[in-house]
Design a protein around this motif. Structure first.
Motif, short mmCIF file in Angstrom:
data_model
loop_
_atom_site.label_atom_id
_atom_site.label_comp_id
_atom_site.label_asym_id
_atom_site.label_seq_id
_atom_site.Cartn_x
_atom_site.Cartn_y
_atom_site.Cartn_z
N GLY A 29 49.34 43.70 40.75
CA GLY A 29 47.96 43.24 40.55
C GLY A 29 47.69 41.94 41.28
O GLY A 29 48.59 41.14 41.54
N ASP A 30 46.43 41.72 41.57
CA ASP A 30 46.04 40.53 42.35
C ASP A 30 44.66 40.11 41.88
O ASP A 30 43.99 40.82 41.12
N CYS A 31 44.23 38.92 42.30
CA CYS A 31 42.81 38.59 42.19
C CYS A 31 42.26 38.54 43.62
O CYS A 31 42.97 38.83 44.58
N ASP A 32 40.99 38.20 43.74
CA ASP A 32 40.37 38.21 45.06
C ASP A 32 41.00 37.13 45.96
O ASP A 32 41.45 36.10 45.49
N SER A 339 50.48 40.99 37.06
CA SER A 339 49.92 40.68 38.37
C SER A 339 50.65 39.47 38.94
O SER A 339 51.12 38.61 38.19
N LEU A 344 48.08 32.39 43.64
CA LEU A 344 48.67 31.59 42.56
C LEU A 344 50.17 31.37 42.77
O LEU A 344 50.77 30.51 42.11
N HIS A 350 46.16 38.57 34.66
CA HIS A 350 45.18 39.63 34.96
C HIS A 350 45.75 41.00 34.59
O HIS A 350 46.88 41.33 34.95
N GLU A 371 42.19 47.24 41.75
CA GLU A 371 41.86 46.56 40.51
C GLU A 371 40.43 46.84 40.06
O GLU A 371 40.15 46.91 38.85
#
Lengths: 403, 403
Positions: A29-32, A339, A344, A350, A371
C-alpha cells in the motif's frame, strides 16, 4: 480480551480439498506521490488488473484506524490472529528476525549495548552505535566469561550495530522480568529483579547482568547491556488447528519464516524473487490446502524511499503472476501486511489493497488493482484478521452458524 | 468495558510540533429536505468544496448505528473518548451547561420542580412548567431556609423553566444515591436513601430533600423537587496525557467549554461567530498543537427547524474559512458532533460528514463536502473516537505498534 471472532471461525472450520493462496506483497500500500498517484496506480500491471476485473476488491485494516503495525502484528493479522490479542514480545520478534531457533523452554530479550560511567550511570543508551564487528567481539567476550546460573543456558546472538539477542533456556522459566533500560541517560540501569519482578527467572537474569557488567568492565563503549521485551515463545493454537488447513509458507526472509513458525506453519521453500515465489507456490499447492507466499521487495523499496524501485518490484510480481494463475488455486488473496509509502520511508497506517479471486463472488469488481479502486470494491474495508475466514467461506470451508 | 483502542492510542502517542485543528460545526449533518437535499448540499460553499477536492472525506459515527447522542457524548467521541466507556452523569452535564464550576468534592444532580398533593403524591412532574423567574424565586426561598447538614455545603442554580441544578459539596461524598423521580404521577417521590442507597451521602441528600419539602410547603406549583442523575466530576485521563497534545478550546457556549473542561482542555477564547472562531483558532495555534473550535449555530438552526437559517450558517462558516486555511494547520478536521436535521428539530443518529485536510493522503477525494459524497471518501465510515487518532497518524504523532 476474548477472541470472539477467531473462536467462532475455529468452531466452524472444516476440511475440504480446495486450495487457498495468500500472496503477501509486503508493504504494497502507498499514499499519493506528488499528485501522480500511488505506486500501484503508477505501475504497469496488466495481469493484476485483468485479474482484478473479475475479482473482489477491498481494503484490509491491519490493526485499527490510524495504527501502524510492525511486521509481526501485520502478519499475525493476515494469518487470522487478532494482533491486539495475540501479542508477541520484542524478544521473541528479535529471535525470529535473525532466525534463532527459539524453543518453549526459552525466555528471549532484546539487548542494547550501552555505555556507563564510573558511577554506573548510563551515558549512551546505544554505546555510540558500535558496528556489527564490535558487537560480535564483545558478545564473544561475554560468552567466554559468563558462568551460567545453575539450571540454565544463556545464549547471545548479534542482531546489528548495538543490538543483540539474549536467550535464557531452562525449565519453568517465566517472562515476569523487569526491563532494565531506564530510557534516559544520567541514571543507572534498572534491576531485572526489582519488585514486583521477584520470581526465580528475574533473579537469574539479574545475576547474569551483574556478571556481564563485570566482564565488560574496561570496555570503552559497550561496557554494559540494557535488556527489554522479555518474552516466552507463545503457545497459541496452530494455524492448522484453528482453520483446519494444511499450511505451507514460501518465504525468503527470516522474519517472515519466523512469524509463520509462530503459528506452526512449516516453511517449505525460501525464494526471494517474484518469479521464484510464484513457481514455488505452485509446487507447494500440490500437497497443501493453504500457502502463504511472501514477497519482501515492495516493502524494502518503500522503506528506502525508492518509489521507482517499488513500482518496478510491483511490475516484477505482475509479470510473474501468470505462472501462479495457471495453477488455478480455488481462492487467491493478494494483499500486503501494511502500507509502506516511499514518501514516509516507513510502515504506515493506511489500509491495504486486497484482491480476492474466488468462486461465488457478486461478479467481478471491474476495476484495476489499486488503493482507490479497492475502496469501492465488494469486500469493503475489513480487518486483516477477517481475510482468511472470508477466503475460507468462498472455499466452502466454514460450516453454517446455528441451525 | 475496557478501552482497548483508546489505551492503545495512548500507548503509541508521541509529541511533535505538527498542529491539528478540530473544527466542529455542531449538528452539521442533515437528512434530505423534500427531495432538495441536505443543508450542506443546498448551501453554497465554494471554500469547503475546493478544500474537499484535495482532502480526505468520510462519515463519523458518533456512538453507533441508530444512536442519537447528546452534546456530551457527541463531543467526548470527537475528543477520542469512547462515549460508551466515558459516561458522564446528567448532574455533571447540567452543571457544565450553565458553567457552574464543579469541583472534585461535588456531587451534582439535576432537579425538576414538581407539584405534590396533600397526600404527598406527585400530580405534575414539571410543576406546570414554571418560568425562569418563578424558578429563581423558589430557589432563593430554599437557599434562605435550608440548614445544610453537618460537613457539607448545598448549592442550587436555576437552569431553565422547571429545571435546576443541586450540588452537594464536601469531603468523601459519593454518587450512590437513589433517583427520587418516580417517573409517574399519583405516587410519592422516591427516597434518595432507600436501599441499596444507604451510604452517608444518600442520607445527607434525603435530609436535604426533606427540608426542601418543608420549605416549599404552601407553594401552589413548585412545592417539591425531584432529583436525578447524581454524579461526581469524573477523573479521566486528560486529553493532554492521553494524546501527548497541548490542547486549547475555542468555544463560545457554556456546554462546550464544559465538555472541554471534562478532559482538561483549557478554554483560550470564547467567540461565537464563524469569522471570530476562525481568527481565534489561528491565534490559538501559535502555542498549542491541538485546537478544538466550536461553532454552535448549525445545531441551533437545526433544533429550530430552520433549514434556511442552517444553510446560511453553513455559508457563514464557509466564508470565514480562508482565514483559518491561511494559517496552514498540518491537519484540519471539519465535522460535527452529530446531525441535527431541521426536519426533525432535534439531534439525530445520522453519521456526520467529515473532511480531513492532511499530508500523506491517497490523493484528494475530488468531491464537494456533503453527506452523500462523504460516503464514498477514503476515510470511510468510522467512529468519531477514531478521528483524532487518524489525524495524529497523518501528523506522525503515533509510534508503530509492535516490531
Amino acid at each position: 480480551m476474548e477472541d470472539t471472532y477467531g473462536n467462532l471461525i475455529a468452531s466452524l472450520a472444516k476440511k475440504n480439498d480446495q486450495r487457498i493462496v495468500l500472496l503477501v506483497m509486503d508493504g504494497v500500500g502507498d499514499c499519493d506521490n506528488d499528485g501522480k498517484g500511488t505506486a500501484l496506480q503508477q505501475a504497469k500491471t496488466p495481469n493484476l488488473d485483468r485479474l482484478a476485473e473479475t475479482s473482489a476488491l477491498g481494503l484490509s485494516m491491519p490493526v485499527d484506524v490510524g495504527i501502524t503495525p510492525g511486521s509481526g502484528p501485520g502478519h499475525l493479522g493476515l494469518f487470522g490472529y487478532d494482533p491486539l490479542i495475540y501479542k508477541v514480545g520484542r524478544g521473541v520478534l528479535s529471535a525470529l528476525g535473525i532466525e534463532f531457533k527459539i524453543t518453549d523452554r526459552d525466555v528471549a530479550a532484546r539487548l542494547n549495548f550501552c555505555t556507563i560511567d564510573a558511577d554506573g550511570n548510563v551515558t549512551d543508551r546505544r554505546a555510540g552505535r558500535i558496528g556489527d564487528d564490535e558487537n560480535k567481539r564483545v558478545l564473544e567476550k561475554i560468552r567466554a566469561g559468563l558462568k551460567p546460573p545453575a539450571g540454565v543456558e544463556v545464549l547471545f546472538e548479534t542482531v546489528a550495530e548495538h543490538r543483540a539477542l539474549m536467550v535464557i533456556r531452562g525449565d519453568d522459566l517465566d517472562d515476569d522480568i523487569g526491563e532494565t533500560d531506564p530510557q534516559a541517560t544520567g541514571v543507572p540501569p534498572l534491576r531485572a529483579d526489582r519488585p514486583p519482578h521477584t520470581g526465580k527467572t528475574a533473579v537469574i537474569v539479574a545475576e547474569i547482568i551483574d556478571q556481564v557488567r563485570a566482564i565488560l568492565e574496561g570496555e570503552k563503549k559497550a561496557n554494559m547491556i540494557l535488556a527489554r521485551g522479555f518474552a516466552k515463545f507463545p503457545s497459541w493454537p496452530t494455524f492448522a488447528e484453528r482453520f483446519q488447513l494444511n499450511p505451507a509458507a514460501v518465504a525468503g526472509y527470516p522474519m517472515y519464516r519466523g512469524v509463520a513458525r509462530l503459528v506452526g506453519m512449516p516453511v517449505v521453500s525460501q525464494p526471494t524473487t517474484a518469479a521464484d515465489i510464484c513457481t514455488e507456490t505452485v509446487k507447494a499447492l500440490a500437497d497443501h490446502t493453504f500457502v502463504f507466499s511472501h514477497f519482501k521487495y515492495t516493502d524494502k523499496t518503500g522503506e528506502d524511499g525508492d518509489l521507482a524501485g517499488k513500482i518496478q518490484r510491483i511490475e516484477e510480481m505482475d509479470a510473474a503472476l501468470p505462472a501462479l494463475l495457471d495453477a488455478k488455486p480455488d481462492v487467491l488473496l493478494i494483499t500486503g501486511d501494511h502500507s509502506t509509502p516511499p514518501s514516509l520511508k516507513a510502515h504506515s497506517w493506511h489500509p491495504v489493497p486486497v484482491l480476492m479471486a474466488a468462486p461465488h463472488l457478486r461478479g467481478g469488481d471491474g476495476a484495476p488493482f489499486d488503493e482507490v479502486h479497492c475502496r469501492s470494491g465488494q469486500i469493503g474495508t475489513i480487518f486483516a484478521k477477517q481475510l482468511i475466514p472470508l477466503a475460507m467461506a468462498h472455499a466452502e470451508k466454514l460450516e453454517k452458524f446455528g441451525a
